[in-house]
Enzyme design. Structure first.
Site, mmCIF file in Angstrom:
data_model
loop_
_atom_site.group_PDB
_atom_site.id
_atom_site.type_symbol
_atom_site.label_atom_id
_atom_site.label_comp_id
_atom_site.label_asym_id
_atom_site.label_seq_id
_atom_site.Cartn_x
_atom_site.Cartn_y
_atom_site.Cartn_z
ATOM 1 N N ASN A 112 45.390 46.177 38.411
ATOM 2 C CA ASN A 112 45.958 45.061 39.181
ATOM 3 C C ASN A 112 47.223 44.577 38.474
ATOM 4 O O ASN A 112 47.147 44.011 37.382
ATOM 5 C CB ASN A 112 44.905 43.954 39.277
ATOM 6 C CG ASN A 112 45.373 42.765 40.096
ATOM 7 O OD1 ASN A 112 46.565 42.624 40.382
ATOM 8 N ND2 ASN A 112 44.446 41.904 40.461
ATOM 9 N N CYS A 125 49.257 36.945 42.687
ATOM 10 C CA CYS A 125 49.119 38.281 43.302
ATOM 11 C C CYS A 125 49.692 38.344 44.716
ATOM 12 O O CYS A 125 49.982 39.428 45.216
ATOM 13 C CB CYS A 125 47.662 38.702 43.316
ATOM 14 S SG CYS A 125 46.983 38.847 41.662
ATOM 15 N N HIS A 152 47.538 44.692 48.367
ATOM 16 C CA HIS A 152 47.551 44.329 46.953
ATOM 17 C C HIS A 152 46.415 45.089 46.283
ATOM 18 O O HIS A 152 45.302 45.155 46.803
ATOM 19 C CB HIS A 152 47.356 42.814 46.818
ATOM 20 C CG HIS A 152 47.018 42.393 45.426
ATOM 21 N ND1 HIS A 152 47.793 42.760 44.354
ATOM 22 C CD2 HIS A 152 45.988 41.651 44.931
ATOM 23 C CE1 HIS A 152 47.256 42.250 43.256
ATOM 24 N NE2 HIS A 152 46.169 41.588 43.575
HETATM 25 O O1 UT7 Z 1 44.307 39.915 42.231
HETATM 26 C C1 UT7 Z 1 43.674 38.690 42.262
HETATM 27 C C2 UT7 Z 1 42.394 38.788 42.880
HETATM 28 N N1 UT7 Z 1 41.386 39.266 41.960
HETATM 29 C C3 UT7 Z 1 40.424 40.001 42.432
HETATM 30 O O2 UT7 Z 1 40.478 40.355 43.581
HETATM 31 C C4 UT7 Z 1 39.220 40.318 41.566
HETATM 32 C C5 UT7 Z 1 37.992 40.092 42.390
HETATM 33 N N2 UT7 Z 1 36.767 40.384 41.721
HETATM 34 C C6 UT7 Z 1 36.391 41.626 41.336
HETATM 35 O O3 UT7 Z 1 37.155 42.565 41.471
HETATM 36 C C7 UT7 Z 1 35.001 41.834 40.800
HETATM 37 O O4 UT7 Z 1 34.261 40.651 40.962
HETATM 38 C C8 UT7 Z 1 34.964 42.244 39.306
HETATM 39 C C9 UT7 Z 1 35.450 43.673 39.145
HETATM 40 C C10 UT7 Z 1 35.800 41.286 38.489
HETATM 41 C C11 UT7 Z 1 33.527 42.197 38.785
HETATM 42 O O5 UT7 Z 1 32.658 42.961 39.580
HETATM 43 P P1 UT7 Z 1 31.262 42.349 40.047
HETATM 44 O O6 UT7 Z 1 30.535 43.440 40.733
HETATM 45 O O7 UT7 Z 1 31.565 41.110 40.832
HETATM 46 O O8 UT7 Z 1 30.565 42.040 38.683
HETATM 47 P P2 UT7 Z 1 30.046 40.637 38.121
HETATM 48 O O9 UT7 Z 1 31.166 39.769 37.731
HETATM 49 O O10 UT7 Z 1 29.039 40.103 39.080
HETATM 50 O O11 UT7 Z 1 29.309 41.101 36.818
HETATM 51 C C12 UT7 Z 1 28.176 41.994 36.849
HETATM 52 C C13 UT7 Z 1 27.748 42.283 35.429
HETATM 53 C C14 UT7 Z 1 27.592 41.013 34.588
HETATM 54 O O12 UT7 Z 1 26.478 41.208 33.741
HETATM 55 P P3 UT7 Z 1 25.056 40.521 34.111
HETATM 56 O O13 UT7 Z 1 25.356 39.055 34.154
HETATM 57 O O14 UT7 Z 1 24.691 41.080 35.447
HETATM 58 O O15 UT7 Z 1 24.196 40.968 32.998
HETATM 59 C C15 UT7 Z 1 28.840 41.008 33.732
HETATM 60 O O16 UT7 Z 1 28.649 40.361 32.496
HETATM 61 O O17 UT7 Z 1 28.737 43.074 34.772
HETATM 62 C C16 UT7 Z 1 29.063 42.483 33.509
HETATM 63 N N3 UT7 Z 1 30.454 42.806 33.214
HETATM 64 C C17 UT7 Z 1 30.810 43.949 32.576
HETATM 65 N N4 UT7 Z 1 30.096 44.959 32.094
HETATM 66 C C18 UT7 Z 1 30.763 45.973 31.525
HETATM 67 C C19 UT7 Z 1 31.574 42.100 33.516
HETATM 68 N N5 UT7 Z 1 32.664 42.749 33.076
HETATM 69 C C20 UT7 Z 1 32.219 43.906 32.498
HETATM 70 C C21 UT7 Z 1 32.861 44.988 31.881
HETATM 71 N N6 UT7 Z 1 32.113 45.999 31.411
HETATM 72 N N7 UT7 Z 1 34.204 45.051 31.765
#
Ligand code: UT7
Length: 325
Positions: free
Chosen positions: A282, A115, A252
């Protein structure tokens, strides 16, 4: 004192036709439009057709940039393509694009910093141009991330998309002052201790497969705000500009919440931040030139605008480029 600067002559972009909405994705993985929208800010992404390759997207973006600059492809002597999804393991996608454009002189190669690829590629091109080794460079960010996604992993497949963007850089004498046009500062960083937080679980030299993207989103998020804010602050200190002198921030496009966090930390008003990830998710190395292109088409960037581009990605790699349009 006269110095050579890499002046951005133009920008171009290209997105595949096929649009996949959040609702479309909710039919293939356990997710909702509401979750994707709230957690990332993404509303839709573009996905390349099977016969549409990274080189096709990159060449289309490059052609638009060349037309807008009024530069014939034969005048280009350096082609750099930032990509983590090359058409083939080798030769470089940049060489394929070079040939598609009819460029036969100079050099073409890929830069792989995921990225952060576009920031890395701009930095490399800028150094060649400032050194007088090449005169005009095409710097492209092009990706088909849909090919390396695990479409059963809801934590990653909803975040990424395909696309390309490109700029034409030209070495031009400037005065060596802060009013100069062109790239004024570049900073690139990496730290391989974090390689397991965002990676692809395959490769020609290990598994002999392409592999799929794996990410610990929460950890990447935590590092992103801190590392990106840090590199922006370093750039401002080095160049002596205050944050409020920057006309536009072209980040980005990974997550709206990351961009909001950086804006808050650096006290940047939201209207100065170009946000396009709602439209294409992204797109890795393509996301900065896609956002730059949008800003250009919306007349938000014009001659004299001070523009700060920044990114962070797998590796980790991160960096920033400050340029006056
Ligand atoms: O370009 C390279 C750099 N990449 C990035 O910058 C990405 C950085 N990270 C992020 O953007 C965020 O961490 C995400 C968007 C990937 C995730 O957001 P989050 O607020 O950190 O969520 P999380 O990973 O902590 O997950 C929260 C909950 C989990 O469920 P439990 O364990 O709380 O029950 C996940 O299983 O959301 C669940 N979850 C989803 N639910 C519905 C994860 N993906 C999904 C989904 N739909 N697509």
């Amino acid at each position: 004192m006269a110095v050579l600067r890499s002046v951005i002559r133009s920008v171009g972009a290209h997105l595949p036709k096929r649009v996949v909405t959040n609702d479309d994705l909710s039919k293939i993985v356990d997710t909702t439009d509401e979750w994707i929208r709230e957690r990332s800010g993404i509303l839709q992404r573009h996905i390349a057709d099977e016969n549409e390759l990274t080189s096709d997207l990159g060449a289309a973006a490059a052609k638009q940039a060349l037309i807008r600059a009024g530069i014939d492809p034969v005048e280009i002597d350096l082609v750099i393509c930032a990509t983590a999804t090359p058409d083939r393991t080798f030769p470089a996608t940049a060489v394929k694009i070079q040939n598609m454009l009819g460029v036969t002189k100079g050099a073409a190669f890929d830069v792989q910093a995921v990225c952060s690829g576009f920031v890395y590629a701009l930095t490399v091109a800028d150094n060649f141009l400032k050194a007088g080794q090449f005169k005009r460079a095409l710097v492209i960010g092009a990706e088909t991330f849909s090919r390396i996604l695990d479409w059963s992993d809801r934590g990653t497949c909803v975040l990424f998309g395909d696309g390309a963007g490109a700029v034409v850089l030209e070495a031009q004498p400037q005065h060596g002052t802060r009013e100069d046009r062109g790239i004024l500062s570049t900073r690139i960083r990496s730290d391989g201790r974090f390689e397991d937080l965002l990676y692809v679980d395959g490769g020609p030299g290990s598994t002999k497969t392409v592999g799929h993207l794996r990410m610990n989103g929460r950890e990447v998020f935590r590092h992103a705000v801190q590392k990106i804010s840090g590199v922006i602050e370093e750039t401002l200190v080095e160049t002596g500009f205050a944050a409020d002198e920057i006309d536009l921030f072209i980040p980005h496009q990974a997550n709206k919440r990351i961009l909001d966090g950086i804006a808050k930390k650096l006290n940047v008003p939201p209207e100065k931040i170009v946000m396009t990830l709602d439209k294409h998710g992204n797109t890795s190395a393509a996301s900065i030139p896609l956002a730059l292109n949008q800003a250009f088409e919306d007349h938000r960037v014009k001659e004299g605008s001070l523009v700060l581009m920044e990114a962070m990605g797998g590796g980790f790699t991160w960096g920033a480029v400050l340029a006056r349009w």
